[in-house]
Every structure is written in C-alpha cells, then in structure tokens.
Design a protein around this motif. Structure first.
Motif, mmCIF file in Angstrom:
data_model
loop_
_atom_site.group_PDB
_atom_site.id
_atom_site.type_symbol
_atom_site.label_atom_id
_atom_site.label_comp_id
_atom_site.label_asym_id
_atom_site.label_seq_id
_atom_site.Cartn_x
_atom_site.Cartn_y
_atom_site.Cartn_z
ATOM 1 N N TRP A 33 0.833 -1.202 0.000
ATOM 2 C CA TRP A 33 0.000 0.000 0.000
ATOM 3 C C TRP A 33 0.872 1.258 0.000
ATOM 4 C CZ3 TRP A 33 -0.578 3.905 3.672
ATOM 5 C CH2 TRP A 33 -1.619 4.810 3.417
ATOM 6 N N LEU A 34 1.930 1.243 0.836
ATOM 7 C CA LEU A 34 2.816 2.404 0.916
ATOM 8 C C LEU A 34 3.576 2.604 -0.395
ATOM 9 C CD1 LEU A 34 3.610 4.602 2.896
ATOM 10 C CD2 LEU A 34 5.457 3.139 3.676
ATOM 11 N N GLN A 37 1.172 4.236 -2.780
ATOM 12 C CA GLN A 37 0.926 5.644 -2.421
ATOM 13 C C GLN A 37 2.107 6.530 -2.801
ATOM 14 O OE1 GLN A 37 -1.993 6.899 -1.375
ATOM 15 N NE2 GLN A 37 -2.737 4.819 -1.663
ATOM 16 N N VAL A 38 3.307 6.078 -2.469
ATOM 17 C CA VAL A 38 4.500 6.868 -2.811
ATOM 18 C C VAL A 38 4.690 6.904 -4.319
ATOM 19 C CG1 VAL A 38 7.017 6.979 -2.576
ATOM 20 C CG2 VAL A 38 5.610 6.470 -0.591
ATOM 21 N N SER A 40 2.316 6.850 -6.580
ATOM 22 C CA SER A 40 1.371 7.796 -7.180
ATOM 23 C C SER A 40 1.764 9.246 -6.878
ATOM 24 C CB SER A 40 -0.044 7.517 -6.671
ATOM 25 O OG SER A 40 -0.133 7.811 -5.296
ATOM 26 N N TRP A 41 2.487 9.458 -5.803
ATOM 27 C CA TRP A 41 2.900 10.806 -5.422
ATOM 28 C C TRP A 41 4.183 11.224 -6.149
ATOM 29 C CZ3 TRP A 41 6.342 12.507 -1.062
ATOM 30 C CH2 TRP A 41 6.215 13.878 -0.826
#
Length: 191
Positions: A33-34, A37-38, A40-41
């Motif tokens: 998940w992390l 998220q990273v 996509s950022w």
C-alpha cells in the motif's frame, strides 16, 4: 477386546507463533500500500530508483560490517585479551532490511543504524534474551529459549574457548605405560 489409543494433543503453540503469520501478512499489505501511495505521489520510476538505491546501500552496509568483523577477528587472534564490541549484527540486519523492497523496512533499518534508537533495540534484545533464559518451557517448545540456553551452557563450560592438549603425568612415579609401576587401566580424566 482391543484398546483404542487416545489421541494425543499437540503441544500448544506460543502466542508469537499464532500471531506471526498475521503480522507478516499485515506488514506485506502495508508495504505494498505504501509503495503504491509513494508511487502515485512521486512516480513509479522514482520509486524503482529508491528501491534500487536501498538495495545498493544495504549491500554496502553488509560488506562494511563483514570487513569490520573480519578485522576484529584478526585483531583478537593476534591479541586474545582484547574483547572489542563491533556491533556488526545490527548493521547486517539493517543492511538486510534495506535490501528488502519497501519503505517500512527501510525506516526500520534506519532505526537500527542511528545510535539513539540502536541503544533501544539492543536493550529490547537483551530483555528478550534474558526472558528466554529464564523461561521454564520444556525443551523443544520454544526454539529461541532453547538456543539461548544452549549458548549460555556453551559459554559456561568453555569461558575462553581455549583447549590445551596435554597428558597428565604423576611427578613422583613418572609416565605410566603398560610397563610402568602401575600397569592397571585408569580411565582418562574428562573435563
């Protein structure tokens, strides 16, 4: 009439053994998940570069810790009285965690490298080892406790690890052989 054997219950598993698969699964889900998220950022390419950099840094940490341990072993072979702490086990563990892909493992690796948090990890490890040594579980029930007890027994029985080859000779009668003054068999002295 034949007797039927009563089924034996397996030994109860420790709490850690029951919870460990769930903890590992939660850790992996959180790592993925992390990463997403990273990614996509910052972008996928940047995440891949960060993961490769972590693996390279982790490998170099392990190499450096190995060389430090080797030099300490060489120094101890030259001067057996010197007992220096190298701290390589924490560095190797940090290197392995950096090699594992993911940002949580990298964060955990950094806590193993910085001196203030390293002291906390070392204290936690000592507490776990002391608890395992004081454990009253039966042999085979807790592998960590068994390993700690075995290490303690080895330390007690051979504190310096030196073995001196020799022969016991009675100074009054000289060496005893088959033709010596006392030709009777005596079992060797075992320590």
């Amino acid at each position: 009439m034949t007797q039927q054997a009563t089924p034996t219950r397996p030994a109860p598993r420790s709490r850690l053994r029951r919870v460990l698969p769930l903890l590992i699964t939660a850790w992996l889900v959180l790592e993925i998940w992390l990463l997403v998220q990273v990614g996509s950022w910052l972008g996928g390419f940047t995440v891949v570069l960060l993961l490769i950099a972590g693996a390279v840094i982790g490998g170099s940490l392990i190499k450096r810790a190995g060389l430090k341990a080797l030099s300490a072993a060489i120094e101890q072979s030259r001067n057996p009285q010197s007992q220096q702490q190298t701290g390589t086990s924490m560095t190797v563990l940090a290197g392995l965690l950096l090699i594992v892909p993911g940002f949580l493992s990298d964060l955990l690796a950094l806590t193993l490298l910085f001196p203030p948090t390293r002291v906390l990890w070392r204290a936690a490890g000592r507490r776990a080892a002391d608890k395992a040594l004081r454990s009253t579980s039966t042999v085979g029930a807790d592998p960590f406790a068994d390993a700690m007890r075995l290490q303690e027994q080895l330390r007690i029985h051979r504190p310096d690890g030196k073995v001196i080859q020799g022969e016991v000779v009675d100074p009054e009668s000289g060496p005893r052989g088959p033709q010596g003054p006392e030709a009777t068999y005596r079992p060797p002295i075992a320590g």
